[in-house]
Enzyme design. Structure first.
Site, PDB file in Angstrom:
ATOM      1  N   SER A 142     -10.651  -0.857   3.531  1.00  0.00           N
ATOM      2  CA  SER A 142      -9.882  -0.943   4.784  1.00  0.00           C
ATOM      3  C   SER A 142      -9.451   0.451   5.200  1.00  0.00           C
ATOM      4  O   SER A 142      -8.847   1.175   4.407  1.00  0.00           O
ATOM      5  CB  SER A 142      -8.616  -1.786   4.590  1.00  0.00           C
TER       6      SER A 142
ATOM      7  N   GLU B 132      -4.754   3.713   5.984  1.00  0.00           N
ATOM      8  CA  GLU B 132      -4.550   3.508   4.538  1.00  0.00           C
ATOM      9  C   GLU B 132      -5.270   4.617   3.769  1.00  0.00           C
ATOM     10  O   GLU B 132      -4.806   5.099   2.735  1.00  0.00           O
ATOM     11  CB  GLU B 132      -5.112   2.140   4.128  1.00  0.00           C
TER      12      GLU B 132
ATOM     13  N   ARG C 275       0.830  -1.216   0.000  1.00  0.00           N
ATOM     14  CA  ARG C 275       0.000   0.000   0.000  1.00  0.00           C
ATOM     15  C   ARG C 275       0.862   1.264   0.000  1.00  0.00           C
ATOM     16  O   ARG C 275       0.524   2.261   0.628  1.00  0.00           O
ATOM     17  CB  ARG C 275      -0.947   0.026   1.218  1.00  0.00           C
TER      18      ARG C 275
HETATM   19  P1  FAD Z   1      -9.123   8.586  -4.848  1.00  0.00           P
HETATM   20  O1  FAD Z   1      -9.833   8.124  -3.644  1.00  0.00           O
HETATM   21  O2  FAD Z   1      -9.849   9.494  -5.766  1.00  0.00           O
HETATM   22  O3  FAD Z   1      -7.715   9.130  -4.530  1.00  0.00           O
HETATM   23  C1  FAD Z   1      -6.861   8.463  -3.613  1.00  0.00           C
HETATM   24  C2  FAD Z   1      -5.567   9.292  -3.439  1.00  0.00           C
HETATM   25  O4  FAD Z   1      -4.825   9.302  -4.656  1.00  0.00           O
HETATM   26  C3  FAD Z   1      -5.847  10.773  -3.131  1.00  0.00           C
HETATM   27  O5  FAD Z   1      -4.807  11.237  -2.311  1.00  0.00           O
HETATM   28  C4  FAD Z   1      -5.804  11.435  -4.501  1.00  0.00           C
HETATM   29  O6  FAD Z   1      -5.461  12.813  -4.436  1.00  0.00           O
HETATM   30  C5  FAD Z   1      -4.716  10.633  -5.192  1.00  0.00           C
HETATM   31  N1  FAD Z   1      -4.913  10.496  -6.636  1.00  0.00           N
HETATM   32  C6  FAD Z   1      -5.994   9.938  -7.259  1.00  0.00           C
HETATM   33  N2  FAD Z   1      -5.804   9.902  -8.585  1.00  0.00           N
HETATM   34  C7  FAD Z   1      -4.569  10.448  -8.805  1.00  0.00           C
HETATM   35  C8  FAD Z   1      -3.791  10.701  -9.981  1.00  0.00           C
HETATM   36  N3  FAD Z   1      -4.236  10.378 -11.206  1.00  0.00           N
HETATM   37  N4  FAD Z   1      -2.583  11.276  -9.824  1.00  0.00           N
HETATM   38  C9  FAD Z   1      -2.118  11.613  -8.616  1.00  0.00           C
HETATM   39  N5  FAD Z   1      -2.805  11.400  -7.471  1.00  0.00           N
HETATM   40  C10 FAD Z   1      -4.003  10.817  -7.570  1.00  0.00           C
HETATM   41  N6  FAD Z   1      -7.646  -0.878  -2.211  1.00  0.00           N
HETATM   42  C11 FAD Z   1      -6.819  -1.925  -2.374  1.00  0.00           C
HETATM   43  O7  FAD Z   1      -5.608  -1.746  -2.570  1.00  0.00           O
HETATM   44  N7  FAD Z   1      -7.280  -3.204  -2.313  1.00  0.00           N
HETATM   45  C12 FAD Z   1      -8.570  -3.501  -2.107  1.00  0.00           C
HETATM   46  O8  FAD Z   1      -8.942  -4.669  -2.073  1.00  0.00           O
HETATM   47  C13 FAD Z   1      -9.478  -2.408  -1.945  1.00  0.00           C
HETATM   48  N8  FAD Z   1     -10.786  -2.652  -1.712  1.00  0.00           N
HETATM   49  C14 FAD Z   1     -11.660  -1.602  -1.555  1.00  0.00           C
HETATM   50  C15 FAD Z   1     -13.016  -1.880  -1.343  1.00  0.00           C
HETATM   51  C16 FAD Z   1     -13.914  -0.847  -1.186  1.00  0.00           C
HETATM   52  C17 FAD Z   1     -15.379  -1.171  -0.968  1.00  0.00           C
HETATM   53  C18 FAD Z   1     -13.475   0.500  -1.250  1.00  0.00           C
HETATM   54  C19 FAD Z   1     -14.454   1.627  -1.128  1.00  0.00           C
HETATM   55  C20 FAD Z   1     -12.118   0.792  -1.450  1.00  0.00           C
HETATM   56  C21 FAD Z   1     -11.195  -0.264  -1.595  1.00  0.00           C
HETATM   57  N9  FAD Z   1      -9.816  -0.034  -1.804  1.00  0.00           N
HETATM   58  C22 FAD Z   1      -8.956  -1.088  -1.999  1.00  0.00           C
HETATM   59  C23 FAD Z   1      -9.290   1.338  -1.825  1.00  0.00           C
HETATM   60  C24 FAD Z   1      -9.433   2.048  -3.207  1.00  0.00           C
HETATM   61  O9  FAD Z   1     -10.319   1.358  -4.023  1.00  0.00           O
HETATM   62  C25 FAD Z   1      -8.079   2.168  -3.917  1.00  0.00           C
HETATM   63  O10 FAD Z   1      -7.158   2.845  -3.114  1.00  0.00           O
HETATM   64  C26 FAD Z   1      -8.206   2.896  -5.259  1.00  0.00           C
HETATM   65  O11 FAD Z   1      -7.007   2.778  -5.975  1.00  0.00           O
HETATM   66  C27 FAD Z   1      -8.549   4.373  -5.092  1.00  0.00           C
HETATM   67  O12 FAD Z   1      -8.841   4.907  -6.374  1.00  0.00           O
HETATM   68  P2  FAD Z   1      -9.619   6.266  -6.547  1.00  0.00           P
HETATM   69  O13 FAD Z   1      -9.559   6.626  -7.983  1.00  0.00           O
HETATM   70  O14 FAD Z   1     -10.963   6.153  -5.956  1.00  0.00           O
HETATM   71  O15 FAD Z   1      -8.706   7.254  -5.710  1.00  0.00           O
HETATM   72  N1  EPU Z   2     -10.693 -10.787  10.874  1.00  0.00           N
HETATM   73  C1  EPU Z   2     -11.174 -10.733  12.173  1.00  0.00           C
HETATM   74  N2  EPU Z   2     -12.468 -10.332  12.379  1.00  0.00           N
HETATM   75  C2  EPU Z   2     -13.277  -9.994  11.358  1.00  0.00           C
HETATM   76  C3  EPU Z   2     -12.796 -10.021  10.022  1.00  0.00           C
HETATM   77  C4  EPU Z   2     -11.481 -10.419   9.809  1.00  0.00           C
HETATM   78  O1  EPU Z   2     -10.472 -11.060  13.132  1.00  0.00           O
HETATM   79  O2  EPU Z   2     -14.433  -9.642  11.625  1.00  0.00           O
HETATM   80  C5  EPU Z   2      -9.285 -11.227  10.669  1.00  0.00           C
HETATM   81  C6  EPU Z   2      -9.237 -12.725  10.379  1.00  0.00           C
HETATM   82  O3  EPU Z   2      -8.069 -13.237  11.003  1.00  0.00           O
HETATM   83  C7  EPU Z   2      -9.078 -12.757   8.868  1.00  0.00           C
HETATM   84  C8  EPU Z   2      -8.201 -11.537   8.655  1.00  0.00           C
HETATM   85  O4  EPU Z   2      -8.717 -10.558   9.560  1.00  0.00           O
HETATM   86  O5  EPU Z   2      -8.444 -13.917   8.430  1.00  0.00           O
HETATM   87  C9  EPU Z   2      -8.151 -10.988   7.233  1.00  0.00           C
HETATM   88  O6  EPU Z   2      -9.420 -10.507   6.844  1.00  0.00           O
HETATM   89  P1  EPU Z   2      -9.803 -10.312   5.305  1.00  0.00           P
HETATM   90  O7  EPU Z   2      -9.512 -11.544   4.541  1.00  0.00           O
HETATM   91  O8  EPU Z   2     -11.180  -9.747   5.253  1.00  0.00           O
HETATM   92  O9  EPU Z   2      -8.747  -9.254   4.764  1.00  0.00           O
HETATM   93  P2  EPU Z   2      -8.116  -7.931   5.381  1.00  0.00           P
HETATM   94  O10 EPU Z   2      -6.732  -8.231   5.862  1.00  0.00           O
HETATM   95  O11 EPU Z   2      -9.024  -7.282   6.352  1.00  0.00           O
HETATM   96  C10 EPU Z   2      -6.936  -7.171   3.178  1.00  0.00           C
HETATM   97  C11 EPU Z   2      -6.817  -5.884   2.440  1.00  0.00           C
HETATM   98  C12 EPU Z   2      -8.038  -5.677   1.568  1.00  0.00           C
HETATM   99  C13 EPU Z   2      -8.098  -6.807   0.558  1.00  0.00           C
HETATM  100  C14 EPU Z   2      -8.195  -8.136   1.313  1.00  0.00           C
HETATM  101  C15 EPU Z   2      -8.105  -9.326   0.381  1.00  0.00           C
HETATM  102  C16 EPU Z   2      -5.439  -4.368   3.740  1.00  0.00           C
HETATM  103  C17 EPU Z   2      -5.390  -3.191   4.639  1.00  0.00           C
HETATM  104  N3  EPU Z   2      -6.648  -4.779   3.372  1.00  0.00           N
HETATM  105  O12 EPU Z   2      -8.034  -7.033   4.067  1.00  0.00           O
HETATM  106  O13 EPU Z   2      -7.905  -4.441   0.869  1.00  0.00           O
HETATM  107  O14 EPU Z   2      -9.205  -6.677  -0.301  1.00  0.00           O
HETATM  108  O15 EPU Z   2      -7.093  -8.241   2.252  1.00  0.00           O
HETATM  109  O16 EPU Z   2      -6.817  -9.450  -0.125  1.00  0.00           O
HETATM  110  O17 EPU Z   2      -4.385  -4.886   3.363  1.00  0.00           O
HETATM  111  C18 EPU Z   2      -8.342  -2.118   1.031  1.00  0.00           C
HETATM  112  O18 EPU Z   2      -7.116  -1.960   0.932  1.00  0.00           O
HETATM  113  O19 EPU Z   2      -9.143  -1.158   1.106  1.00  0.00           O
HETATM  114  C19 EPU Z   2      -8.876  -3.470   1.047  1.00  0.00           C
HETATM  115  C20 EPU Z   2     -10.169  -3.742   1.161  1.00  0.00           C
END
Ligand code: FAD
Ligand code: EPU
Length: 337
Positions: A237, A333, A163
């Protein structure tokens, strides 16, 4: 002369659904347009907006918000094993993943259903289900905010980590990412070992593995675990999963025998922040219009009328209580603005 819209509500542009106003707002859909806008912004506060899915707006933004709508996907070269695809930064990430799958380009199927734009993906090296974009990343083009010049960054220059990238560290606030080149595989190398992918493929009755099947399984798992921002405001997250030294993890294990941990290289262990937050008693807690999600305590939620500043305060309370109980400091994050 560039014109801006004034006092624009950002509520439709952030997945937390937070009401906050931008003093000045404009979209850009070409690099010359962006360069023009940057000229007008000068040294004023600037926020580049993608899909707003990793942002927490804690107040009105007294400055310029520029929303990225650069569009286009093109194959720029191929070799025997790979296809190099250049994607403009305003393309939707998940739609690009679906486009890749439809074209039999492998490597990003595990990253299905992550919200946001392609341009924000390298910012934090998005990752899920055992894959990070650094694994398929070739290079990117970015516009330097101070000069309007376009610079190319290769993988090494981006300094990707968990990240993390150079754009969140030493180059924070200095560049707008305009396009990204991905090196995708003509022959898939399936990665189904993470989490519940294999189990879900079985449940789905999949016999022959394909990138489409892996994508469908990932989508199914994600839909069962994470709240849909269209239904309940959230930014995924809120914190990163902390990494601790193995020796410190062993100390924690002695005190908290059920603590989960995943071994990393260099004697480090990753601990799920969700577990720490649940153990600290926050899972499912609601405070008026905001709260901690009932199934995934790492996700903070806005039930509709929540305020960004209240979500920030809740996040800091959670962080303090986790530090008090476990001696571990959680790092957000989400980008807190
Ligand atoms: P924004 O929210 O619009 O911007 C994020 C940051 O980047 C801000 O600081 C912004 O100024 C900057 N920025 C955006 N675009 C640019 C650009 N073109 N140039 C320079 N700076 C820029 N992330 C994961 O890694 N893994 C996951 O599994 C994951 N799951 C998610 C699930 C949900 C339900 C949600 C809501 C979010 C999740 N995220 C996850 C976080 C998010 O989706 C990512 O971080 C995504 O890349 C953000 O994209 P955005 O365009 O919405 O960025
Ligand atoms: N867990 C608990 N209680 C809960 C839920 C989860 O204790 O209620 C613990 C369990 O041990 C479980 C572990 O958390 O095994 C991991 O949970 P999960 O698989 O849901 O994944 P996560 O670690 O919470 C990360 C990323 C996600 C990504 C998933 C799948 C980060 C900060 N988050 O979540 O990314 O989608 O793994 O790879 O690394 C995001 O970055 O926004 C995001 C959603």
């Amino acid at each position: 002369m560039t014109t801006f819209s004034e006092n624009v509500s950002l509520k439709p542009f952030n997945t937390f659904g937070i009401e906050a106003k931008a003093s000045q707002f404009q979209v850009f859909s070409s690099i010359p347009e962006l360069q023009d806008l940057l000229n007008s912004v000068g040294a004023s506060p600037l926020l580049i907006l993608g899909g707003g899915s990793n942002l927490l707006l804690t107040q009105d933004f007294k400055g310029y918000v520029l929303k990225n709508e650069l569009k286009g996907i093109s194959v720029i070269k191929e070799d025997e094993d790979h296809v190099f695809v250049e994607v403009q930064a305003g393309e939707n990430w998940h739609e690009f993943v679906l486009h890749a799958i439809a074209n039999d380009w492998a490597g990003i199927e595990n990253l299905s259903l992550i919200p946001g734009t392609v341009g924000a993906a390298p910012m934090q090296n998005i990752g899920a289900y055992g894959i990070e974009i650094k694994e398929v990343f070739d290079s990117l083009k970015a516009v330097e905010i101070a000069t309007g010049e376009v610079h190319t960054f290769n993988k090494e220059a981006c300094q990707f980590g968990y990240r993390e990238s150079v754009f969140k560290k030493s180059l924070k606030g200095k560049y707008v990412i305009a396009s990204v080149v991905f090196r995708l595989n003509k022959t898939p190398q399936f990665n189904t070992s993470y989490g519940a992918i294999q189990e879900t493929l079985q449940e789905m009755g999949v016999t022959g593995l394909s990138i489409k099947a892996v994508s469908d399984a990932v989508i199914k798992i994600r839909q069962s675990k994470l709240p849909d921002p269209n239904e309940i405001g959230n930014a995924g997250s809120f914190f990163k999963n902390p990494e601790v030294e193995k020796i410190d993890f062993e100390g924690l294990k002695a005190e908290f025998p059920s603590i989960p941990g995943y071994q990393l290289p260099e004697n480090k262990v990753k601990i799920p922040a969700a577990w720490l937050i649940e153990q600290a008693g926050w899972k499912g807690k609601t405070f008026g219009q905001i709260g901690v999600h009932k199934n995934q305590p790492l996700v903070l939620v806005n039930y509709g009328q929540g305020k960004g500043a209240d979500l920030r305060d809740l996040a800091f309370k959670i962080r303090t209580s986790v530090t008090q109980k476990f001696g571990i400091e959680l790092t957000p994050e989400v980008n807190i603005i």
